[in-house]
Design a protein around this motif. Structure first.
Motif: not given
Ligand code: TYM
Length: 344
Positions: A9, A11, A19, A25, A137, A148-149, A152, A155, A195-196, A207-208, A210
């Protein structure tokens, strides 16, 4: 020990400006994992509203993330793609987890501190409780693996703590109801590759993201070839040539970031990239990176734009995905209610 079927799973928040960090990631990992696992990929709209959202923009951002999943190569028929708010059990289980998680655990979450900033009194309760929803979730599907990156990771650790505490607190009831010795798996984070943690193109220490005000800090999945080229050429670097060994990247965050991006896009290790580009100056390396980024991201952007013109198609994928996801989620919630002692 109870053995859980392997299930993935993850999200992504529909908060706009999807981006390269999200892509490298997370989303590329989603694509790879679908070969070997049963996967659920969720557009987490309930997470997005923990900060203010413009409703019309939120709608189009939900469709944008869905389009990105499909454009990147996730098959919506063999996997489940859906948006979180269509499966009410996420919020139902989140409430239960609000009662399992401890204030002390949530107080340690660095992302809350960063996002709430100095004006913590004014942050929403949802932003604070967000990690309990994230645990829900994952665990409403009793998922075992979560790509995930790096950002996370904390979390995910909290989700494991919640699963463990639920299993411990209710161990007798779990056994009495015939669910074995534990009810929830401890979900494993999958944080792998070069690229985690993709950094800003303007500042190798950030960090890059949004929400960065500078659009030049990130490559958006919606950027066309010209914009990608411009942003890569403008990316911050130092004045030295690239090293031939990984160790040489140690104190050079911008160089390290660009090499990591190249490696991930080209499915190589950083060491392999440096074998090819060690001694090269940045203008040579950036030209190669522009070609690679345009070749890899260009078609995804084009496909995303094309998919987004067909809203009915996207909405149908989400609706059918939610119908399939709900079957799993309802089964878990019924069991959770039995375990808690609710009458149903
Ligand atoms: P979100 O929406 O901020 O980011 C989505 C995914 O992108 C990864 N990510 C990155 N990886 C590498 N470098 C970066 N600069 C970078 N920025 C973002 C994030 O680690 C993520 O995997 N809380 C989560 C969403 C979520 C979720 C979940 C994830 C909600 N429920 C359950 C996993 C399982 C979030 O805000 O991701």
């Amino acid at each position: 020990m109870t053995k859980f079927p392997e299930r993935v799973f993850s999200g992504v928040q529909p908060t706009g400006n999807l981006h390269l960090g999200n892509y490298l990631g997370a989303i590329t990992k989603f694509v790879d994992l679908q070969k070997n696992y049963e996967c659920l990929y969720c557009v987490v709209d309930l997470h997005a509203i923990t900060v203010a959202q413009d409703p019309a923009k939120l709608t189009s951002n939900i469709r944008e993330v869905t389009a990105a999943f499909i454009a990147a190569g996730i098959d919506p028929e063999t996997n489940i793609i859906f948006n979180q708010s269509q499966v009410a059990e996420h919020t139902e289980l989140a409430w239960v987890f609000n009662c399992v998680a401890r204030m002390g655990w949530l107080n340690r979450m660095t992302q809350f501190k960063e996002k709430a900033g100095k004006d913590r009194e004014n942050a929403s309760v949802g932003l604070y409780a967000y990690p309990a929803l994230m645990a829900a979730d994952i665990l409403v599907y009793r998922a075992t693996h979560v790509p995930v990156g790096e950002d996370q990771k904390q979390h995910l650790e909290l989700a494991r703590d919640i699963a463990q505490k639920f299993n411990n607190d209710f161990s007798k009831s779990i056994q009495d109801h015939g669910f074995g010795d534990v009810f929830f798996p401890l979900p494993e984070p999958l944080i792998q590759g070069p690229a985690t943690r993709v950094m800003s193109l303007r500042d190798g220490a950030k960090k890059m993201s949004k929400s960065d005000v500078s659009d030049n800090s990130r490559l958006n999945l919606s950027d066309d070839a010209d914009v990608i080229a411009q942003k890569v050429r403008k990316a911050k670097t130092d004045s030295e040539a690239l090293p031939s060994e990984i160790e040489g990247l140690g104190s050079r965050p911008e160089a390290d970031n660009l090499v990591g991006i190249f490696a991930a896009l080209n499915e190589q290790s950083k060491a392999e990239v440096l074998r090819d580009f060690g001694g090269a100056n940045f203008s040579t390396f950036k030209s190669a990176l522009v070609d690679l980024a345009v070749a890899k991201l260009g078609p995804i952007g084009t496909k995303m734009r094309e998919l987004q013109t067909d809203q009915a198609y996207i909405d149908d994928i989400l609706r059918r995905g939610a119908d399939r996801a709900r079957v799993h989620a309802q089964a878990t919630m019924s069991s959770v209610k039995d375990i808690l002692g609710f009458v149903r």
